[in-house]
Design a protein around this motif. Sequence first.
Motif, PDB file in Angstrom:
ATOM      1  N   LEU A  31     -34.128  -0.829 -76.302  1.00 26.25           N
ATOM      2  CA  LEU A  31     -32.737  -0.378 -76.276  1.00 26.25           C
ATOM      3  C   LEU A  31     -31.861  -1.215 -77.217  1.00 26.25           C
ATOM      4  O   LEU A  31     -30.977  -0.677 -77.893  1.00 26.25           O
ATOM      5  N   GLU A  35     -29.683   0.006 -80.559  1.00 30.15           N
ATOM      6  CA  GLU A  35     -28.298  -0.384 -80.828  1.00 30.15           C
ATOM      7  C   GLU A  35     -28.147  -0.967 -82.238  1.00 30.15           C
ATOM      8  O   GLU A  35     -27.135  -0.730 -82.901  1.00 30.15           O
ATOM      9  N   THR A  66     -19.415   7.229 -82.450  1.00 28.21           N
ATOM     10  CA  THR A  66     -20.752   6.644 -82.363  1.00 28.21           C
ATOM     11  C   THR A  66     -20.769   5.445 -81.422  1.00 28.21           C
ATOM     12  O   THR A  66     -21.713   5.270 -80.654  1.00 28.21           O
ATOM     13  N   ILE A  69     -20.688   6.826 -77.874  1.00 30.70           N
ATOM     14  CA  ILE A  69     -21.993   7.383 -77.504  1.00 30.70           C
ATOM     15  C   ILE A  69     -23.001   6.266 -77.280  1.00 30.70           C
ATOM     16  O   ILE A  69     -23.813   6.319 -76.341  1.00 30.70           O
ATOM     17  N   ALA A  70     -22.950   5.219 -78.099  1.00 33.14           N
ATOM     18  CA  ALA A  70     -23.869   4.092 -77.939  1.00 33.14           C
ATOM     19  C   ALA A  70     -23.612   3.361 -76.628  1.00 33.14           C
ATOM     20  O   ALA A  70     -24.550   2.922 -75.958  1.00 33.14           O
ATOM     21  N   GLU A  73     -25.028   5.494 -73.913  1.00 35.36           N
ATOM     22  CA  GLU A  73     -26.494   5.467 -73.996  1.00 35.36           C
ATOM     23  C   GLU A  73     -27.053   4.173 -73.432  1.00 35.36           C
ATOM     24  O   GLU A  73     -28.034   4.183 -72.685  1.00 35.36           O
ATOM     25  N   ILE A  74     -26.429   3.050 -73.740  1.00 37.51           N
ATOM     26  CA  ILE A  74     -26.952   1.783 -73.244  1.00 37.51           C
ATOM     27  C   ILE A  74     -26.701   1.653 -71.747  1.00 37.51           C
ATOM     28  O   ILE A  74     -27.523   1.081 -71.021  1.00 37.51           O
ATOM     29  N   ILE A  76     -26.621   4.187 -69.460  1.00 33.38           N
ATOM     30  CA  ILE A  76     -27.586   5.049 -68.779  1.00 33.38           C
ATOM     31  C   ILE A  76     -29.002   4.523 -68.972  1.00 33.38           C
ATOM     32  O   ILE A  76     -29.803   4.506 -68.039  1.00 33.38           O
ATOM     33  N   GLY A  77     -29.308   4.073 -70.184  1.00 32.52           N
ATOM     34  CA  GLY A  77     -30.644   3.535 -70.448  1.00 32.52           C
ATOM     35  C   GLY A  77     -30.941   2.300 -69.624  1.00 32.52           C
ATOM     36  O   GLY A  77     -32.043   2.141 -69.084  1.00 32.52           O
TER      37      GLY A  77
END
Length: 140
Positions: A31, A35, A66, A69-70, A73-74, A76-77
């Motif tokens: 992850l 990034e 972006t 979104i990043a 994403e981090i 949820i990941g």
Amino acid sequence: MHLAYPAVLAVLLFCTGLYGVLARRNAILVLMSVELMLNAVNLNLVAFDVWLRDTLHSGQALTLFTIAIAAAEIGIGLAIVLAVYRNRGSSDVDRLRDTAETDAAETLPGDEAEGAEVTEATEDQATAPAGKAKKAEATT
């Protein structure tokens, strides 16, 4: 400002992130590598925005999207990685081949009770993919 300097730095960042995604086995490090790749894209967007002297600053606007979104994403990941670590005891990507829960139909023939017949074990193995498909349908 020369465009080559931020472009070379972005390429180095992206290649470092790509190496991290392909070579690492820990999910958290993967992850972090993703990034790095997204930050390389952000650097390119801002550099081209400055170089083209865009009056709307569309490169910077896309960079903000972006970044948002990043961050999602981090978040949820990381939640998924922590849940997997709690259930499995490891965040190793290679060991997480199958995330479905195992059931009795997936046992090996040597694992059944001594009194059970071999034909029942082969029938259970033959119906195991159908059981997985029913589980997948039930969860969706």
